[in-house]
Design a protein around this motif. Structure first.
Motif, PDB file in Angstrom:
ATOM      1  N   ALA A  98       0.841  -1.207   0.000  1.00  0.00           N
ATOM      2  CA  ALA A  98       0.000   0.000   0.000  1.00  0.00           C
ATOM      3  C   ALA A  98       0.874   1.254   0.000  1.00  0.00           C
ATOM      4  CB  ALA A  98      -0.925  -0.012   1.211  1.00  0.00           C
ATOM      5  N   TYR A  99       1.956   1.228   0.777  1.00  0.00           N
ATOM      6  CA  TYR A  99       2.898   2.353   0.833  1.00  0.00           C
ATOM      7  C   TYR A  99       3.565   2.558  -0.523  1.00  0.00           C
ATOM      8  CZ  TYR A  99       7.471   4.518   1.844  1.00  0.00           C
ATOM      9  OH  TYR A  99       8.600   5.300   1.823  1.00  0.00           O
ATOM     10  N   GLU A 100       4.007   1.474  -1.153  1.00  0.00           N
ATOM     11  CA  GLU A 100       4.675   1.572  -2.450  1.00  0.00           C
ATOM     12  C   GLU A 100       3.736   2.141  -3.513  1.00  0.00           C
ATOM     13  OE1 GLU A 100       7.856  -2.138  -2.197  1.00  0.00           O
ATOM     14  OE2 GLU A 100       5.775  -2.536  -2.734  1.00  0.00           O
ATOM     15  N   ALA A 101       2.478   1.692  -3.491  1.00  0.00           N
ATOM     16  CA  ALA A 101       1.509   2.177  -4.475  1.00  0.00           C
ATOM     17  C   ALA A 101       1.157   3.644  -4.228  1.00  0.00           C
ATOM     18  CB  ALA A 101       0.250   1.314  -4.433  1.00  0.00           C
ATOM     19  N   ARG A 102       1.027   4.012  -2.968  1.00  0.00           N
ATOM     20  CA  ARG A 102       0.601   5.370  -2.632  1.00  0.00           C
ATOM     21  C   ARG A 102       1.674   6.395  -2.989  1.00  0.00           C
ATOM     22  NH1 ARG A 102      -0.511   9.813  -2.038  1.00  0.00           N
ATOM     23  NH2 ARG A 102      -1.790  10.870  -0.467  1.00  0.00           N
ATOM     24  N   TYR A 103       2.949   6.042  -2.762  1.00  0.00           N
ATOM     25  CA  TYR A 103       4.018   7.024  -2.935  1.00  0.00           C
ATOM     26  C   TYR A 103       4.970   6.679  -4.084  1.00  0.00           C
ATOM     27  CZ  TYR A 103       2.289   8.801   1.495  1.00  0.00           C
ATOM     28  OH  TYR A 103       1.486   9.326   2.476  1.00  0.00           O
ATOM     29  N   ASN A 104       4.570   5.739  -4.914  1.00  0.00           N
ATOM     30  CA  ASN A 104       5.338   5.384  -6.116  1.00  0.00           C
ATOM     31  C   ASN A 104       6.798   5.107  -5.773  1.00  0.00           C
ATOM     32  OD1 ASN A 104       5.698   4.883  -8.877  1.00  0.00           O
ATOM     33  ND2 ASN A 104       6.297   7.002  -9.284  1.00  0.00           N
ATOM     34  N   THR A 105       6.992   4.210  -4.828  1.00  0.00           N
ATOM     35  CA  THR A 105       8.340   3.851  -4.399  1.00  0.00           C
ATOM     36  C   THR A 105       8.422   2.337  -4.305  1.00  0.00           C
ATOM     37  OG1 THR A 105      10.019   4.272  -2.699  1.00  0.00           O
ATOM     38  CG2 THR A 105       7.759   3.960  -1.929  1.00  0.00           C
ATOM     39  N   SER A 106       9.572   1.823  -3.952  1.00  0.00           N
ATOM     40  CA  SER A 106       9.728   0.374  -3.782  1.00  0.00           C
ATOM     41  C   SER A 106      10.688   0.105  -2.639  1.00  0.00           C
ATOM     42  CB  SER A 106      10.241  -0.274  -5.071  1.00  0.00           C
ATOM     43  OG  SER A 106      11.520   0.241  -5.425  1.00  0.00           O
ATOM     44  N   GLU A 107      10.463  -1.002  -1.956  1.00  0.00           N
ATOM     45  CA  GLU A 107      11.307  -1.416  -0.849  1.00  0.00           C
ATOM     46  C   GLU A 107      11.971  -2.739  -1.206  1.00  0.00           C
ATOM     47  OE1 GLU A 107      12.139   0.234   1.806  1.00  0.00           O
ATOM     48  OE2 GLU A 107      10.865   1.941   1.247  1.00  0.00           O
TER      49      GLU A 107
END
Length: 301
Positions: A98-107
């Motif tokens: 959800a975090y990656e989708a919301r802020y267009n990032t990747s972990e």
């Protein structure tokens, strides 16, 4: 904050008798009283910064343990055991997605966690388990079981085919758990027969299960899941202010009931949603209560 009133009281025109009316009256009274009290000023949170900081903390090597060649998140902060739980892997991964989708990032640990999930599938029991490895005398707790499948549902809803497969492979077992126990989800059951005879009932898991089934209905289009949702949510009735066991399950209960109300127009479901919300707010600490029946945490607080 200025001077506070010495006392506040809200009067009802009559004593409500129906469960949903009692819950509605409680919420209305709480709103009236809380609105009359000066509110503290709380600065808005920077959720992106907080989420990024949390992701950095999760990646710390001290939070990981290697078991059978797989890297897993430890179950708890400062946990030194080599006993990783699915609850942690799937729940954190759902949040990270959800975090990656919301802020267009990747972990980078997204892929690590994703690879871990299939190791929890136990072909003997026909479901994902919360612990490793297979245990012939394994026992479980209902809210863990349902919560893990909700996390897999959230991952499947992002388009993850592997997690969708794991979810669908496990769903027959959780349906059997519901049927064997008459939708009265036990605190403790044996995976061998899924029976929880004599165990305390976790009432709000019926609502969590209903939310899971609604998600499966949306994911697959299979009407049996909608029927399961309706059958389970009905067991919220009669629980009063004893509904909550795990409050996130109470939140799922409110969401499932209100969605069923939106889908069907049946006001009974709306009543269940209000009851679940009343239970949630009953567990919220809105003020320090050091007198009367709530002195030690019972009653309104």
């Amino acid at each position: 904050m200025g001077p506070q009133p010495a006392g506040l009281c809200r009067l009802e025109p009559a004593i409500p008798s129906a469960e949903s009316d009692i819950a509605t009256a409680y919420l209305r009274a709480l709103d009236t009283v809380d609105s009359a009290v000066a509110q503290p000023s709380v600065p808005a949170a920077n959720w992106q910064t907080l989420a990024a900081r949390s992701a950095t903390d999760i990646a710390d090597p001290s939070n990981w343990v290697t078991v059978n060649g797989h890297q897993y998140l430890r179950s708890y902060v400062s946990d030194t055991r080599s006993a990783p739980e699915l609850l942690t892997q799937a729940g954190v991964l759902a949040g990270i997605r959800a975090y990656e989708a919301r802020y267009n990032t990747s972990e980078p640990f997204d892929a690590t966690l994703d690879a871990d999930l299939s190791t929890y599938y136990d072909p003997v029991y026909g479901t994902v388990m919360n612990s490793l490895p297979h245990d012939p005398s394994a026992r479980g707790e209902s809210w863990y079981f349902v919560n893990n499948l909700i996390s897999l549902l959230q991952l499947a809803q992002t388009g993850d085919a592997t997690d969708k497969t794991l979810l669908l492979q496990s769903v027959d077992a959780v349906i059997k758990l519901a049927h064997v126990n008459g939708y009265e989800f036990p605190q403790n059951f044996a995976y061998g027969d899924l029976r929880g005879s004599g165990s305390q009932v976790e009432h709000d898991v019926a609502g969590g299960y209903a939310w899971l089934m609604l998600g499966l209905h949306e994911l697959t289009g299979d009407p049996q899941y909608l029927d399961e949702s309706k059958a389970s949510i009905a067991h919220v009735a009669g629980t009063g202010f004893d509904l909550s066991y795990e409050t996130h399950m109470s939140a799922f209960t409110a969401a499932a009931a209100q969605r069923l109300y939106t889908m069907t127009g049946d006001t009974t479901y709306h009543g269940y949603a209000v009851l679940a919300l009343a239970n949630l707010f009953h567990a919220v600490r809105l003020w320090d209560c050091t007198y009367g029946t709530c002195k030690k945490g019972s009653g309104y607080h």
